[in-house]
Enzyme design. Structure first.
Site, PDB file in Angstrom:
ATOM      1  N   GLU B  59       0.848  -1.185  -0.056  1.00  0.00           N
ATOM      2  CA  GLU B  59      -0.130  -0.020   0.005  1.00  0.00           C
ATOM      3  C   GLU B  59       0.831   1.244  -0.200  1.00  0.00           C
ATOM      4  O   GLU B  59       0.303   2.494  -0.486  1.00  0.00           O
ATOM      5  CB  GLU B  59      -1.080   0.118   1.260  1.00  0.00           C
ATOM      6  CG  GLU B  59      -1.902  -1.198   1.235  1.00  0.00           C
ATOM      7  CD  GLU B  59      -1.406  -2.419   1.677  1.00  0.00           C
ATOM      8  OE1 GLU B  59      -0.374  -2.475   2.349  1.00  0.00           O
ATOM      9  OE2 GLU B  59      -1.993  -3.723   1.362  1.00  0.00           O
ATOM     10  N   HIS B 128     -10.787  -6.439  10.408  1.00  0.00           N
ATOM     11  CA  HIS B 128     -11.396  -6.748   9.136  1.00  0.00           C
ATOM     12  C   HIS B 128     -12.955  -5.993   9.326  1.00  0.00           C
ATOM     13  O   HIS B 128     -13.642  -6.214   8.564  1.00  0.00           O
ATOM     14  CB  HIS B 128     -11.745  -7.956   8.426  1.00  0.00           C
ATOM     15  CG  HIS B 128     -10.386  -8.462   7.937  1.00  0.00           C
ATOM     16  ND1 HIS B 128      -9.153  -8.659   8.602  1.00  0.00           N
ATOM     17  CD2 HIS B 128     -10.047  -8.353   6.615  1.00  0.00           C
ATOM     18  CE1 HIS B 128      -8.078  -9.013   7.743  1.00  0.00           C
ATOM     19  NE2 HIS B 128      -8.410  -8.859   6.575  1.00  0.00           N
TER      20      HIS B 128
HETATM   21  C1  LIG Z   1      -1.366  -5.227   4.554  1.00  0.00           C
HETATM   22  C2  LIG Z   1      -2.256  -6.090   3.675  1.00  0.00           C
HETATM   23  N1  LIG Z   1      -2.661  -5.756   2.440  1.00  0.00           N
HETATM   24  C3  LIG Z   1      -3.646  -6.440   1.950  1.00  0.00           C
HETATM   25  C4  LIG Z   1      -4.457  -7.473   2.546  1.00  0.00           C
HETATM   26  C5  LIG Z   1      -5.583  -8.206   2.033  1.00  0.00           C
HETATM   27  N2  LIG Z   1      -4.929  -9.765   1.816  1.00  0.00           N
HETATM   28  C6  LIG Z   1      -5.422 -10.509   2.815  1.00  0.00           C
HETATM   29  S1  LIG Z   1      -4.428 -11.939   2.118  1.00  0.00           S
HETATM   30  C7  LIG Z   1      -3.863 -11.330   0.880  1.00  0.00           C
HETATM   31  C8  LIG Z   1      -3.054 -12.203   0.117  1.00  0.00           C
HETATM   32  C9  LIG Z   1      -1.779 -12.662   0.521  1.00  0.00           C
HETATM   33  O1  LIG Z   1      -1.010 -13.412  -0.085  1.00  0.00           O
HETATM   34  P1  LIG Z   1       0.234 -14.089   0.448  1.00  0.00           P
HETATM   35  O2  LIG Z   1       1.122 -13.255   1.283  1.00  0.00           O
HETATM   36  O3  LIG Z   1       1.056 -14.526  -0.805  1.00  0.00           O
HETATM   37  O4  LIG Z   1      -0.459 -15.200   1.222  1.00  0.00           O
HETATM   38  P2  LIG Z   1      -1.352 -16.564   0.901  1.00  0.00           P
HETATM   39  O5  LIG Z   1      -2.516 -15.932   0.912  1.00  0.00           O
HETATM   40  O6  LIG Z   1      -1.110 -16.866  -0.805  1.00  0.00           O
HETATM   41  O7  LIG Z   1      -1.112 -17.487   1.792  1.00  0.00           O
HETATM   42  C10 LIG Z   1      -4.453  -9.881   0.724  1.00  0.00           C
HETATM   43  C11 LIG Z   1      -3.647  -8.978  -0.191  1.00  0.00           C
HETATM   44  C12 LIG Z   1      -3.955  -7.616   4.166  1.00  0.00           C
HETATM   45  N3  LIG Z   1      -4.739  -8.449   4.595  1.00  0.00           N
HETATM   46  N4  LIG Z   1      -2.941  -6.891   4.713  1.00  0.00           N
END
Ligand SMILES: Cc1ncc(C[n+]2csc(CCOP(=O)(O)OP(=O)(O)O)c2C)c(N)n1
Lengths: 399, 323
Positions: B59, B128
């Site tokens: 972000e 959330h």
């Molecule tokens: C700082 C932040 N930005 C965005 C989100 C929204 N979000 C939740 S899970 C996710 C994807 C996470 O991807 P990754 O870190 O690769 O883990 P995975 O879900 O693939 O296990 C996002 C963008 C969040 N929770 N926190």
């Protein structure tokens, strides 16, 4: 991927792939050793474990015991079956909760957490059920928390994204991507201040290393040789965004080099490969050798969140649009659980019959957990005003 | 079928991107795609990936990148998800809000921070299910904050925000499609103007975003009992002066003010509105309803006990009018 490649160091790594002074061993040596332990012996004998310890010595923290191998297999099944149950409950409708399923990635949580002691710390993510189970979390209380019951781990306040058992050294699951790394590195600093030989591990997805949390953790851990282990669970996707489309590198552990940290890339669907590197990193951290970043390549079988594309009684989420069914099938063929089972059976650590028996026991434990959670009471509405501070309740302002 | 909030927002961006060939959108994973009666909108398909860019989970980049490009005259929209509202806070307060002033009027940030807001949704947990965070942005110098409660206002306010030469924070809460139909053509809802949703003489009720749903129900209920409420949706939280004109005019007629907020009680936008009314119209009977100063629990029974709803608004209104 060749055998040697299973735990190869990245361009950034400073130590060689062969056994270091901290007890790292090559995968081939590890396999040989495990084979030696199991070969021709009665499988359940504790005498074998004792002989193995005598042979390799207490000073070499290298091979898991036969009990540990069995426990690892059991924990992988626990994660798989417990989460599959949740998937079925979600699809059944009216489920009082949410979930980011970990199925497919079990080898990472289990490989890493079984290299830890109970008093070591882990910091987890939104996709953290597996980490908690592998660290000893109770299936019933976890399910009670996911369904926001008064007797869940967090009394219903937290839910799926926030299950925590502080007594097991779990610094929490976390709904904010990347925060886990910072908390584990902070805990690692605290360990230094206390002067103990504990370690702190953070888990995070491929998406977790871009925000500044990760870089703050890694830099400080490197500068002061903190007992921090950053585990990157690279499942290739951040929701639907392909890691390959938002990163300039393929092996994310390469970032380690820039901080002055040893980085390792490992097959995240091979529990022994993960465990081997984790044991090495833990021994190094305990001995004051500083942090390690471990990237585990893996895949999640379900959608980012919930049970879209999945069916009751069937594995995997198909037709998701952002990934091909074929890609999923390829990865399901690399399922870490049958792979480990085949190894254990071939190495005579487990007899087929015993492996089946374990599966049946875990299946029953999951059913018991579901029944337990279902019978638990709901939180009292007014308890929402509690636990804001250590003492007292805040005022209701709605009326 | 009425246009959804998301459709209205994407239609606003689509029109502005057609008009301004440099306008660029940076986002994380919330695809700028929506289906509607007039056909689907797919911004990346229409404008290409350079102008409609999905990014890493970063972000700071999304907002900082938008600020940097807007500084050189490439207007930008930075879309961030709801659980990350404060990750770019430093960028907005120390840079976006200050640089025009610090540089004697030279620097400009023609950008919009399109911030998703969760609202008090159950079964999520506190990270959330937040609300009310907009007031932390509204208190910063040099930033404008708008907060639509329906798709019509969303489209008009977003177009106003994009055309504004100063940085604007556009807060999107989940609200149902209600209110006026959304025209296909671009139009502006001016920043700084409140909307009077219902007229009445007995008391003034102020609230925005998801609370407007609860307030509307309460107003209908009160009407059956013979109490007429004037319901005002501020739509803009900063700058507040224009909005206050509407509110003060109403309160000077009704003599009573009730505010209803999904944000926590202390230091909220409604607190500011109450303070200004108290200052300008001493003797006004005032009541503030809000979420407690607590994180939002996941369990639905705890959450709904804590949140302001229509019944509680109606009860408070009766007490103000009769008590
Ligand atoms: C700082 C932040 N930005 C965005 C989100 C929204 N979000 C939740 S899970 C996710 C994807 C996470 O991807 P990754 O870190 O690769 O883990 P995975 O879900 O693939 O296990 C996002 C963008 C969040 N929770 N926190």
């Amino acid at each position: 991927m060749s055998e040697q490649d299973k735990t190869r160091q990245t361009a950034g790594g400073r130590l060689g792939g062969a056994a270091g002074p901290g007890g790292a061993i090559s995968r081939r040596g590890f396999l040989r050793r495990l084979g030696a332990i199991g070969a021709g012996a009665a499988v359940f004998s504790t005498a074998i474990c004792q002989r193995a310890r005598a042979q390799y010595g207490a000073a070499a923290p290298d091979g898991p015991t036969l009990e540990q191998l069995t426990a690892m297999y059991t924990d992988m099944l626990k994660i798989r079956m417990w989460e599959t149950k949740i998937k079925d409950l979600i699809l059944g409708g009216g489920f009082r909760g949410v979930a980011h399923l970990y199925v497919g990635e079990e080898a990472i949580a289990v490989g890493v957490c079984h290299a830890l002691r109970r008093d070591d710390y882990i910091a987890s993510t939104h996709r953290g059920h597996g980490h908690l189970i592998a660290k000893g979390g109770d299936l019933g209380r976890m399910l009670a928390e996911i369904t926001h019951k008064a007797t869940g781990y967090c009394k219903g306040y937290g839910g799926s994204l926030h299950i925590t058992d502080v007594s097991l050294g779990i610094l929490g699951m976390n709904g904010i991507v990347g925060a886990s790394h910072l908390f584990a590195a902070g805990a690692a600093y605290g360990i230094k201040v206390k002067g103990t030989d504990q370690v702190a591990v953070s888990f995070g997805g491929d998406g977790s290393i871009q925000g500044n949390f990760f870089s703050s953790a890694a830099n400080s851990a490197a500068a002061w040789k903190l007992p921090w282990i950053g585990v990157i669970e690279n499942n290739g996707y951040q929701i639907w965004v392909r890691a390959a489309d938002v990163y300039g590198i393929v092996d994310l552990a390469q970032r380690a080099q820039g901080y002055g940290i040893e980085g390792r890339v490992v097959d995240g669907n091979d529990v022994l490969a993960v465990h081997n590197v984790a044991r090495y990193a833990v021994a190094k951290a305990r001995a004051g050798g500083g942090p390690t970043i471990i990237e585990c390549k893996t895949y999640r079988w379900y959608d980012h969140y919930g049970a879209g594309g999945a069916k009751i009684g069937a594995d995997g989420a198909f037709g998701l649009g952002y990934r091909s069914d074929r890609e999923l099938r390829d990865w399901m063929a690399k399922d870490p659980i049958p792979r480990f089972r085949a190894f254990l059976v071939a190495e005579k650590v487990l007899a087929e019959q015993r492996a089946d028996q374990i599966a049946a026991e875990v299946r029953q434990a999951v059913e018991d957990a579901a029944a337990f959670a279902k019978g638990q009471p709901l939180p009292k509405p007014e308890d929402g005003l509690m636990n804001v501070f250590a003492q007292g309740a805040v005022a209701l302002r709605a009326g | 079928m009425a246009k959804s909030m998301t459709y209205a927002i994407l239609e606003a961006i689509q029109g502005e991107m057609r008009r301004d060939k440099l306008l660029t959108l940076l986002y994380e994973y919330q695809k700028p795609v929506a289906g509607g009666e007039k056909g689907a909108i797919n911004l990346e398909a229409e404008f290409g990936r350079w102008r409609v860019r999905f990014c890493a989970i970063d972000e700071q980049w999304i907002v900082g990148g938008a600020l940097g490009m807007s500084m050189i005259g490439v207007p930008a929209i930075a879309h961030i998800p709801s659980m990350t509202t404060f990750i770019p806070y430093e960028l907005m307060f120390n840079h976006a809000g200050k640089l025009r002033h610090m540089t004697g009027g030279q620097a400009a940030f023609p950008m919009v921070l399109w911030a998703d807001m969760a609202g008090r949704i159950p079964l999520q947990g506190a990270q959330h299910a937040d609300a009310g965070l907009e007031s932390s942005y509204a208190r910063l110098a040099g930033l404008k904050v708008v907060i639509p409660s329906n798709p019509y206002d969303a489209k008009g306010l977003l177009i106003a925000a994009i055309r504004d030469v100063d940085p604007v924070i556009f807060c999107q809460y989940p609200v149902p499609a209600s209110g006026q139909p959304v025209p296909d053509e671009p139009y502006v809802v001016p920043i700084g103007e409140a909307a009077v949703r219902t007229e009445g003489g007995d008391l003034t009720i102020v609230g925005y975003a998801p609370q407007t749903v609860e307030i509307a129900k309460a107003v209908a209920e009160l009407k059956k009992e013979g109490i007429t409420a004037e319901f005002i949706d501020p739509r803009t939280l900063a700058p507040l002066d224009g909005v206050m004109q509407t509110i003060l005019k109403s309160v000077s007629k009704t003599g009573r003010l009730l505010t209803s907020d999904d944000g926590s009680y202390s230091f909220s936008n409604c607190t500011e509105i109450v303070a200004r009314v108290a200052e300008a119209l001493p003797g006004t009977r005032i009541k503030r309803l809000a979420f407690p100063d607590a994180p939002a629990p996941g369990a639905p029974e705890m959450l709904s006990y804590m949140r302001v709803d229509a019944a509680r608004i109606a009860a408070a209104a009766r007490k103000l009018v009769k008590g």
